[in-house]
Scaffold this motif. Structure first.
Motif, PDB file in Angstrom:
ATOM      1  N   ASP A 187       0.712  -1.233   0.005  1.00 50.21           N
ATOM      2  CA  ASP A 187      -0.043  -0.174  -0.084  1.00 50.21           C
ATOM      3  C   ASP A 187       1.127   1.314   0.112  1.00 50.21           C
ATOM      4  N   SER A 233      -4.013   2.964  -2.339  1.00 47.01           N
ATOM      5  CA  SER A 233      -5.191   2.617  -1.696  1.00 47.01           C
ATOM      6  C   SER A 233      -5.736   3.609  -0.570  1.00 47.01           C
ATOM      7  N   ALA A 286      -9.355   4.535   0.087  1.00 44.41           N
ATOM      8  CA  ALA A 286     -10.240   3.418   0.396  1.00 44.41           C
ATOM      9  C   ALA A 286      -9.560   3.331   1.824  1.00 44.41           C
ATOM     10  N   THR A 287      -8.521   3.299   2.271  1.00 44.79           N
ATOM     11  CA  THR A 287      -7.988   3.130   3.603  1.00 44.79           C
ATOM     12  C   THR A 287      -8.484   4.150   4.578  1.00 44.79           C
ATOM     13  N   GLU A 300     -12.399  -2.539   5.595  1.00 48.71           N
ATOM     14  CA  GLU A 300     -11.228  -2.341   4.635  1.00 48.71           C
ATOM     15  C   GLU A 300     -11.517  -3.486   3.712  1.00 48.71           C
ATOM     16  N   THR A 314     -12.741  -1.331  -2.022  1.00 47.55           N
ATOM     17  CA  THR A 314     -11.535  -1.366  -2.675  1.00 47.55           C
ATOM     18  C   THR A 314     -11.815  -0.358  -3.891  1.00 47.55           C
ATOM     19  N   VAL A 367      -8.918   1.727  -5.862  1.00 42.04           N
ATOM     20  CA  VAL A 367      -7.534   1.266  -5.680  1.00 42.04           C
ATOM     21  C   VAL A 367      -6.753   0.800  -6.922  1.00 42.04           C
ATOM     22  N   CYS A 425      -0.646  -5.138   5.583  1.00 48.26           N
ATOM     23  CA  CYS A 425      -1.842  -5.676   5.839  1.00 48.26           C
ATOM     24  C   CYS A 425      -1.899  -6.819   5.825  1.00 48.26           C
ATOM     25  N   LEU A 444      -6.545  -8.653   2.906  1.00 47.79           N
ATOM     26  CA  LEU A 444      -6.914  -7.638   2.377  1.00 47.79           C
ATOM     27  C   LEU A 444      -5.583  -7.407   1.330  1.00 47.79           C
ATOM     28  N   ARG A 494      -6.702  -6.195  -2.605  1.00 49.84           N
ATOM     29  CA  ARG A 494      -6.628  -4.866  -2.990  1.00 49.84           C
ATOM     30  C   ARG A 494      -5.577  -5.179  -4.213  1.00 49.84           C
TER      31      ARG A 494
END
Length: 220
Positions: A21, A27, A30-31, A80, A84, A87, A111, A115, A119
Motif C-alpha cells: 500500500d 489505496s 479507501a484506507t 477495509e 476497494t 484502488v 496489511c 486484504l 487490493r
C-alpha cells in the motif's frame, strides 16, 4: 541558469522487497474511508487516520482499551475488505515488476493476507511467491521481522536486498533489518523519508537481471 541532468544511480542487489500500500498500489482513499468509518463506529471523537505503514492491529491497540481490541480489529478488517473503490497500481509498478524474475522479488505488506489479496486483485497485481503479510509475523513494521522473513523466504541475505517503501515505519523496518532502502515519495514528502535512496515514483526505477543472478537497479 542551466540545470544539468542528474547522474543515474546504480545499485546491484540480489532481491527486492516491496511494500504494498502506497508503494505498488494506491489505496489511500479507501484506507482513509475505512478508518474514518471505524473511528465513528467505535465512538472515537476526533479520530484521524495518519499512520500509513503501521499494521492495523498496532493502530487499534494504540486507539482503544484492551477489552475492545478484538472487536475493533475485526471491524476494521471488515470495513477495509468491503471497500476497494479507487484502488489502483502506482505509476511504474507494472513495468518494474514485469522486468524482475519471480525468484528476485516479493511483497512485504503491513496489511493482512486477505486484504492484500483483495487490493492486489483490484489493482491488477498478481501475488508473488513468498509474500509476507502482517498476520504472518509476531511484530509488524517498524520492527525488522517482516523484511527479515521476506529475505529468508527468498533465500537471500537481507544485506543484499533493496527494500522499497513509501512510509517512515516501513523504511525503519527495512533499515533495522539491515537492507538497503529506497523511499518512494508520495504518501510522505521526500524530506520526511529517512532512506539510502529516494525517488519520486517507481517510474524512476529500472531493473535488469544480470547473468550471475543479481539484479542491477538504476534510479533516475
Amino acid at each position: 541558469m542551466t540545470h544539468q541532468p542528474r547522474t543515474p544511480r546504480t545499485i546491484t542487489i540480489d532481491a527486492l522487497l516491496f511494500d504494498l500500500d502506497g508503494t505498488l498500489i494506491d489505496s489511500t482513499a479507501a484506507t482513509e474511508r475505512a478508518w474514518r468509518t471505524w473511528g465513528e463506529r467505535m465512538g472515537l471523537d476526533g479520530f484521524s487516520y495518519s499512520s500509513h505503514g503501521v499494521p492495523a492491529r498496532a493502530l487499534v491497540e494504540q486507539s482503544v482499551e484492551p477489552s475492545r481490541h478484538d472487536e475493533a480489529f475485526e471491524l476494521i478488517k471488515e470495513l477495509e475488505l468491503e471497500d476497494t473503490a479507487g484502488v489502483v497500481r502506482k505509476e511504474g509498478a507494472a513495468r518494474l515488476l514485469a522486468s524482475l524474475p519471480g525468484r528476485a522479488w516479493t511483497i512485504v505488506a503491513s496489511c493482512t493476507r486477505d486484504l492484500a489479496a483483495v487490493r492486489m486483485a483490484a489493482a491488477g497485481i498478481s501475488a508473488p511467491d513468498h509474500m509476507v503479510t502482517a498476520d504472518q509475523v509476531s511484530a509488524g513494521k517498524p520492527h525488522p521481522e517482516p523484511f527479515l522473513l521476506g529475505a529468508s523466504r527468498l533465500g537471500v541475505d537481507i544485506g543484499r536486498c533493496l527494500v522499497v517503501e513509501d512510509a517512515p515505519a516501513g523504511l525503519a523496518s527495512g533499515r533495522s533489518a539491515g537492507a538497503v532502502t529506497l523511499a518512494v515519495a508520495g504518501t510522505s514528502t521526500a524530506s520526511e523519508l529517512d532512506s539510502d535512496h529516494v525517488v519520486g515514483s517507481l517510474a524512476d526505477v529500472a531493473a535488469v537481471p544480470l547473468p550471475d543472478g543479481r539484479i542491477q537497479v538504476t534510479l533516475a
